[in-house]
Design a protein around this motif. Structure first.
Motif, PDB file in Angstrom:
ATOM      1  N   GLN A  82       0.835  -1.192   0.000  1.00  0.00           N
ATOM      2  CA  GLN A  82       0.000   0.000   0.000  1.00  0.00           C
ATOM      3  C   GLN A  82       0.874   1.248   0.000  1.00  0.00           C
ATOM      4  N   ASP A 116      -2.324  -7.074  11.492  1.00  0.00           N
ATOM      5  CA  ASP A 116      -3.554  -7.644  10.954  1.00  0.00           C
ATOM      6  C   ASP A 116      -3.518  -9.148  11.208  1.00  0.00           C
ATOM      7  N   VAL A 176       0.336   4.233   6.008  1.00  0.00           N
ATOM      8  CA  VAL A 176      -0.554   3.486   5.118  1.00  0.00           C
ATOM      9  C   VAL A 176      -2.008   3.809   5.442  1.00  0.00           C
ATOM     10  N   LEU A 177      -2.332   3.807   6.726  1.00  0.00           N
ATOM     11  CA  LEU A 177      -3.694   4.125   7.157  1.00  0.00           C
ATOM     12  C   LEU A 177      -4.080   5.543   6.738  1.00  0.00           C
ATOM     13  N   ALA A 207      -4.664   5.651   2.892  1.00  0.00           N
ATOM     14  CA  ALA A 207      -5.907   4.976   2.526  1.00  0.00           C
ATOM     15  C   ALA A 207      -7.121   5.788   2.948  1.00  0.00           C
ATOM     16  N   ASN A 234      -5.794   3.966  -2.831  1.00  0.00           N
ATOM     17  CA  ASN A 234      -4.533   3.389  -2.370  1.00  0.00           C
ATOM     18  C   ASN A 234      -4.727   2.124  -1.537  1.00  0.00           C
ATOM     19  N   ARG A 235      -5.959   1.751  -1.244  1.00  0.00           N
ATOM     20  CA  ARG A 235      -6.200   0.558  -0.443  1.00  0.00           C
ATOM     21  C   ARG A 235      -5.846  -0.697  -1.235  1.00  0.00           C
ATOM     22  N   THR A 270      -6.448  -2.298   5.207  1.00  0.00           N
ATOM     23  CA  THR A 270      -5.402  -1.446   5.748  1.00  0.00           C
ATOM     24  C   THR A 270      -5.209  -1.728   7.234  1.00  0.00           C
TER      25      THR A 270
END
Length: 360
Positions: free
Chosen positions: A35, A254, A303-304, A307, A313-314, A319
């Motif tokens: 990402q 995650d 990244v978060l 997104a 961008n996800r 994410t």
């Protein structure tokens, strides 16, 4: 138009100009779970296949997505002991995109990227161990690269790496944070108070982990995603690898926790294998492990943020979440606690993740 951020007709013209004349129409498909920089598999009608890589869409943090610099590093590594894709050429800003962004065209390498749990589950325990040990041996090869012979000696300063990382990523944290997480700031303080002596400078990948490798027959056949590569202390890369290497009972960003499966070696085994492959003293690895977790949390926050700012961008697997980021920071504090790195923060107001008995 094909994928967001890429003009297919422009890609076709660019390939022809690079001496990679495609046959018939092109098809683009986004690949990987990255990402950060966006990666596309480009195919024609006669089994021609290439990789196109460009920065993410939207507003970018300074220097975080320099694909042209990445191409320079890949080109320099050709012919070394580090397996990398072949770079066919770089495309100046705006050549193939809908915005003013550069791109890189490189070779496609067949193999398996262990980037999803079903892929990891599909590996036999023996293959899992072989891949992990190949991963560490490949890292030793990265740190064995002759900087002068490859022309990479001037890639970055030779000043101590840890202080540079703390300065750079603290700035990125301030620019990308979307909510308060005081434990990140407390961890920064601890790391600054525990800086190790640095007597060696090598090429460092900067984001060395399983998802950034192509594997085949139990070994690494290509190292990908060199956008964060620089010059620094080699144990920083090992610390980053350990940051991603969860053990049974631990949380990650995650649900991707392949290293918890049977066959994958422990973090201690990875460190021992790296020491044997490189001949390097690994005494300070706890500091670099904690730094790797701190950096991972900040990268995940970026990244978060991207997104959130631009949903294009996800990646397919979603994410990072604030809860996952907090869990990574908690693991970093646990590593620092065990190694007595810097002043331990007060538990008052600490995030709940720190009190779940996360094992390191």
């Amino acid at each position: 138009m094909g994928e967001p951020g890429v003009d297919v007709a422009a890609v076709r013209r660019a390939l022809a100009e690079l001496g990679q004349e495609p046959a018939g129409e092109l098809a683009l498909r986004r690949v990987g779970l990255g990402q950060s920089n966006l990666t596309y598999r480009v195919t024609d009608e006669r089994d021609g296949v290439w990789v196109l890589r460009r920065p993410p869409l939207g507003e970018l943090l300074e220097s975080a997505h320099d694909v042209l610099r990445e191409a320079r590093i890949l080109t320099a590594l050709t012919g070394t002991g580090v397996p990398v894709p072949k770079v066919y050429g770089v495309l100046e800003p705006g050549v193939v995109g809908v915005d003013a962004a550069p791109a890189v065209v490189m070779s496609w390498i067949d193999g398996t990227v262990v980037d999803r749990m079903p892929v990891a589950h599909g590996l036999a325990p023996g293959s899992r161990r072989e891949i992990a040990l190949s991963l560490v041996r490949t890292l030793a090869e990265v740190h064995r690269v002759d900087l002068v012979a490859t022309g990479l000696d001037g890639l970055a300063t030779h000043k101590p790496y840890a202080p540079r990382q703390l300065r750079r990523w603290s700035t990125q944290w301030e620019r990308s944070r979307t909510a308060g997480l005081p434990e990140v700031d407390a961890l920064t303080t601890r790391l600054r108070a525990a800086l190790p002596d640095e007597r060696e400078t090598t090429l460092v990948h900067g984001d060395f982990h399983l998802r950034n490798m192509i594997t085949s027959a139990g070994r690494v056949v290509a190292v990908l995603d060199w956008e964060l590569s620089t010059l620094g202390h080699p144990l920083a890369d090992l610390g980053s690898l350990l940051a991603y290497w969860a053990e049974p009972g631990e949380q990650g960003l995650d649900g991707f926790l392949p290293s918890t499966l049977e066959g994958f070696p422990s973090r201690a085994e990875l460190v021992a294998e790296y020491a044997a492959a490189s001949g390097r003293d690994v005494t300070d690895i706890d500091f670099w492990h904690a730094l790797g977790l701190w950096k991972l949390a900040i990268i995940a926050q970026g990244v978060l943020r991207r997104a959130t700012d631009d949903p294009r961008n996800r990646a397919a697997e979603g994410t990072p979440t604030p809860e996952g980021i907090a869990a990574v920071v908690a693991r970093a504090h646990a590593v620092a606690d065990a190694a007595r790195l810097g002043p331990a923060p007060s538990t008052a107001g600490a995030s709940p993740a720190r009190h779940r008995g996360i094992r390191t």
